[in-house]
Enzyme design. Structure first.
Site, PDB file in Angstrom:
ATOM      1  N   GLY A 281      -6.899  19.189 -50.527  1.00 47.84           N
ATOM      2  CA  GLY A 281      -7.082  17.993 -51.247  1.00 47.84           C
ATOM      3  C   GLY A 281      -6.169  18.112 -52.369  1.00 47.84           C
TER       4      GLY A 281
ATOM      5  CD  GLN B 248      -4.842  19.209 -57.945  1.00 50.65           C
ATOM      6  OE1 GLN B 248      -5.374  18.501 -57.207  1.00 50.65           O
ATOM      7  NE2 GLN B 248      -4.583  20.439 -57.973  1.00 50.65           N
TER       8      GLN B 248
ATOM      9  CB  CYS C 132      -6.707  25.138 -57.560  1.00 42.54           C
ATOM     10  SG  CYS C 132      -6.295  23.454 -58.293  1.00 42.54           S
ATOM     11  CG  LEU C 133      -2.386  22.489 -53.823  1.00 41.18           C
ATOM     12  CD1 LEU C 133      -2.167  21.222 -53.234  1.00 41.18           C
ATOM     13  CD2 LEU C 133      -1.875  23.537 -52.896  1.00 41.18           C
TER      14      LEU C 133
ATOM     15  CG  HIS D 171     -11.467  22.018 -56.151  1.00 42.02           C
ATOM     16  ND1 HIS D 171     -11.396  23.587 -56.304  1.00 42.02           N
ATOM     17  CD2 HIS D 171     -10.441  21.663 -56.093  1.00 42.02           C
ATOM     18  CE1 HIS D 171     -10.198  23.780 -56.654  1.00 42.02           C
ATOM     19  NE2 HIS D 171      -9.438  22.474 -56.540  1.00 42.02           N
ATOM     20  CD  GLU D 172      -8.936  18.348 -54.605  1.00 43.62           C
ATOM     21  OE1 GLU D 172      -8.358  17.714 -55.410  1.00 43.62           O
ATOM     22  OE2 GLU D 172      -8.665  19.459 -53.873  1.00 43.62           O
TER      23      GLU D 172
ATOM     24  CG  HIS E 178      -8.291  18.853 -59.855  1.00 36.80           C
ATOM     25  ND1 HIS E 178      -7.717  19.448 -60.828  1.00 36.80           N
ATOM     26  CD2 HIS E 178      -8.568  19.137 -58.903  1.00 36.80           C
ATOM     27  CE1 HIS E 178      -7.537  20.560 -60.138  1.00 36.80           C
ATOM     28  NE2 HIS E 178      -7.883  20.519 -58.845  1.00 36.80           N
TER      29      HIS E 178
END
Length: 175
Positions: A46, A51, A99-100, A141-142, A145
């Site tokens: 995701g 981000q 996470c990215l 999670h997304e 952000h």
């Protein structure tokens, strides 16, 4: 276009994103394409607009099988704009997350085990889903952000937080 993903420590990741008000804006559709390209290039499960430095309440997730999460069940390819999350119980599940924006690290994170989420797709149509398991984890999670929360902020036991290659987790591929 593939964009740079901000990394933990960048103050832009800590801001609260603003709601989308114009679903017909060409900039929104260009943003979504850039997010898709970026997520695919990095094998993400995701990606949230903050981000990549965009302060809008937009997340994408799901799609094809993910080499970073080889044992995870499939999650439908989803665009979720201006999301609302409602837990369906107080029950939580803990699981490994990466996470990215936090490359190379994993942490053991509690999440609601079942929830309903609602929001808008890229055409501005409202929808909702009731989900559990990995799907519920990815959505939470997304959406974190969008409120300036990175998963390490949710880790309760830092003995279960570290570099992926040191943790040597089964079924987890290093970022």
């Amino acid at each position: 276009m593939i964009l740079e993903v901000l990394r933990m420590g960048d103050p832009r990741l800590l801001r609260v994103a603003q709601p989308v008000t114009d679903f017909a804006a060409p900039e929104l559709h260009a943003l979504l394409q850039d997010m898709r390209d970026t997520m695919a290039q990095l094998d993400g499960a995701g990606l949230a607009a903050p981000q990549i430095g965009v302060d809008l309440r937009v997340v994408i997730f799901g799609g094809m099988a993910n080499p970073r999460y080889p044992d995870a069940p499939a999650v439908p390819d989803t665009v979720l704009i201006n999301p609302q999350l409602d837990p369906l119980s107080d029950e939580e599940e803990e699981g490994w997350e990466g996470c990215l924006s936090v490359p190379g690290l994993r942490g053991w994170v509690p999440r609601w085990s079942k929830l309903r989420y609602a929001g808008f797709d890229e055409a501005g149509r409202r929808f909702e889903r009731t989900v559990d398991g990995f799907h519920a984890r990815v959505v939470q999670h997304e959406c974190d952000h969008l409120d300036g929360i990175l998963y390490p902020m949710r880790v309760r036991d830092f003995r279960r937080f570290g570099f992926t290659d040191v943790l040597n987790l089964p079924g987890v591929v290093e970022d």
